[in-house]
Design an enzyme around this catalytic site. Structure first.
Site, mmCIF file in Angstrom:
data_model
loop_
_atom_site.group_PDB
_atom_site.id
_atom_site.type_symbol
_atom_site.label_atom_id
_atom_site.label_comp_id
_atom_site.label_asym_id
_atom_site.label_seq_id
_atom_site.Cartn_x
_atom_site.Cartn_y
_atom_site.Cartn_z
ATOM 1 N N SER A 1 0.772 -1.212 0.241
ATOM 2 C CA SER A 1 0.124 -0.092 -0.056
ATOM 3 C C SER A 1 0.731 1.263 0.120
ATOM 4 O O SER A 1 2.078 1.263 0.466
ATOM 5 C CB SER A 1 -0.777 0.012 1.246
ATOM 6 O OG SER A 1 -1.860 -1.132 1.179
HETATM 7 C C1 LIG Z 1 -3.375 -4.525 -0.071
HETATM 8 S S1 LIG Z 1 -2.596 -5.745 0.040
HETATM 9 C C2 LIG Z 1 -1.886 -5.598 1.643
HETATM 10 C C3 LIG Z 1 -0.957 -4.779 1.822
HETATM 11 C C4 LIG Z 1 -0.107 -4.699 2.900
HETATM 12 N N1 LIG Z 1 -0.683 -4.557 4.268
HETATM 13 C C5 LIG Z 1 0.778 -3.404 3.156
HETATM 14 O O1 LIG Z 1 0.427 -2.505 3.812
HETATM 15 O O2 LIG Z 1 1.540 -3.056 2.013
HETATM 16 C C6 LIG Z 1 -4.082 -6.915 0.210
HETATM 17 C C7 LIG Z 1 -3.620 -8.474 0.516
HETATM 18 O O3 LIG Z 1 -4.961 -9.064 0.933
HETATM 19 C C8 LIG Z 1 -4.619 -10.349 0.696
HETATM 20 N N2 LIG Z 1 -5.824 -11.145 1.033
HETATM 21 C C9 LIG Z 1 -7.123 -11.306 0.133
HETATM 22 N N3 LIG Z 1 -8.045 -11.742 0.496
HETATM 23 C C10 LIG Z 1 -7.521 -12.339 1.579
HETATM 24 C C11 LIG Z 1 -8.181 -13.203 2.619
HETATM 25 N N4 LIG Z 1 -9.262 -13.744 2.502
HETATM 26 N N5 LIG Z 1 -7.333 -13.892 3.702
HETATM 27 C C12 LIG Z 1 -5.893 -13.105 3.672
HETATM 28 N N6 LIG Z 1 -5.569 -12.226 2.756
HETATM 29 C C13 LIG Z 1 -6.121 -11.984 2.066
HETATM 30 C C14 LIG Z 1 -4.094 -10.474 -0.764
HETATM 31 O O4 LIG Z 1 -3.468 -11.616 -1.183
HETATM 32 C C15 LIG Z 1 -3.374 -9.309 -0.632
HETATM 33 O O5 LIG Z 1 -1.754 -9.550 -0.387
#
Ligand SMILES: C[S@@+](CC[C@H](N)C(=O)[O-])C[C@H]1O[C@@H](n2cnc3c(N)ncnc32)[C@H](O)[C@@H]1O
Length: 412
Positions: free
Chosen positions: A84
């Protein structure tokens, strides 16, 4: 943890800038933007070497305050995982109010944010980060190890069930866009703890800091945000009505729509109504958007490609998505016009279809109500209750029923 130690010899940006200098400039800008508001969060941004979490990207990109880095896309090119943007992370970390010694669960792993959480909880605290995607957890693990934060626990799982073996958590920080809040997140949150969650509310997403009291979660802050959609058990498709190849109406809930009638209405000249409400070109209007989203009848989001704006089919605000009142074969959405007075913008409404004028009037009335009663107020309060909560306990606001919860939105 002093991550600065590990910086010697790391990359140099094309213009010769070093990561330390880029980080200092980033922190300065985040402070000016108001995204960083406290000393502990500022310190976390100063020390975590975020470029080590996206080593394939130019340094300037890793340190751009509003730039997210896409790390994975689906077959259609849609982002599935991103690191992000610093401004988004900062704003949410401030909402989270992490204190030393806390136990924190991050849902969605990029690595950087978990490292900053580790800085905030300190040596007595504990951070777990969970992601559904093995490539993402692998990357996060690598970045955390390289930057010296390998005390963060990285778990690969669908976060629908939380991560029970480390619960209860003082904070659960969700970094993926969701439509509902699974019971496990409430169960694993300590009494008085905080859940920060990007929740979709009739097509608009807001990062909501919710505090737990028993089985009730109540918002302490509501901020605009943008996140990739959740995958796995919590995934939920939007319902999309295409009015033209370049214009769509999107709804969170399934509803009966006269798509042919709405498409026809789009081709007729709109009825225009102007509100007399003006804003400066830099003024935030997220609150107005949420107000309209939660008060307009049959509200969906009208979105359009630039081509539709160029063809004169829709007004410019539709390019970013605007709340639209929809009724049968008529709809009305927000339009803007630049005034001569200090480049201010006036809000109005374009109404299409047989009831377009009427819907536009109603829409403008709601804008005026917001201007009179809420523009300078505290904003919306959002409560989340279990799905079985009886009506008489939620009748103080708009209720959005989800699979596991009832989301109540009201405007004090
Ligand atoms: C925007 S990214 C995370 C950003 C990170 N926290 C950062 O600050 O850089 C969103 C993440 O959520 C994960 N995701 C999507 N659905 C999910 C689920 N049901 N359980 C766990 N992770 C999930 C995706 O694989 C992705 O890597």
């Amino acid at each position: 943890m002093d991550a600065e130690r590990d910086m010697a010899g790391d990359g140099v940006a094309e213009d010769g800038a070093r990561p330390e200098a880029l980080r200092a400039a980033m922190v300065e800008e985040l402070r000016q933007l108001g995204a960083v508001r406290s000393d502990p969060v500022e310190r976390a941004f100063r020390v975590v070497p975020r470029h080590l979490f996206s080593p394939e990207e130019p340094l300037m990109k890793a340190y751009g305050v509003n730039r997210s880095v896409v790390v994975k896309r689906d077959d259609d090119g849609m982002a599935l995982s991103t690191v992000s943007a610093p401004s988004m992370q900062a704003d949410m970390l401030e909402q989270t109010e992490v204190r030393p010694g806390m136990r924190v669960l991050e849902i969605g792993s990029g690595g950087v944010n978990a490292a900053m959480l580790a800085e905030l909880v300190g040596s007595e605290g504990h951070v777990t980060t969970v992601d559904i995607d093995a490539d993402v957890t692998e990357r996060a693990r690598r970045g955390l190890a390289e930057s010296g934060y390998d005390q963060v626990r990285v778990v690969r799982a669908d976060a629908e069930h939380g991560v029970a073996d480390q619960a209860p958590y003082d904070r659960i920080l969700v970094t993926v866009g969701v439509w509902d809040i699974p019971p496990a997140w409430l169960d694993q949150l300590a009494e008085g703890g905080r859940l920060i969650v990007p929740l979709r509310l009739r097509g608009v997403m807001r990062s909501i800091a919710l505090e737990r009291a028993g089985d009730r979660l109540t918002s302490r802050s509501v901020h605009p945000c943008g996140f990739v959609p959740v995958q796995g058990m919590g995934a939920r498709e939007e319902h999309v009505a295409l009015l033209d190849e370049d214009v769509a109406l999107r709804f969170d809930e399934q509803q009966h729509l006269d798509t042919a009638g709405l498409s026809e209405a789009l081709t007729t000249p709109p009825e225009q109504r102007w509100s007399g409400i003006t804003v400066g070109s830099q003024e935030m209007i997220d609150d107005l958007t949420l107000w309209l989203t939660t008060t307009l009848p049959g509200c969906g989001m009208l979105t359009a490609k630039q081509a539709a704006v160029d063809r004169g089919l829709v007004g410019r605000p539709a390019r970013r998505g605007v709340p639209a009142a929809v009724d049968g074969n008529s709809f009305a959405y927000r339009a803007t016009v630049r005034t001569t007075e200090d480049e201010r913008i006036e809000f109005g409404v374009y109404g299409h279809g047989p009831r377009g004028g009427e819907l536009a009037e109603q829409h403008v009335d709601l804008m005026r109500q917001w201007d009179r009663q809420h523009r300078h107020g505290p904003g919306a309060v959002i409560e989340v209750r279990p799905a079985h909560t009886p009506d008489e306990r939620v009748n103080h606001g708009l209720v959005l029923d989800r699979n596991h919860t009832r989301v109540v939105i009201f405007w004090p």
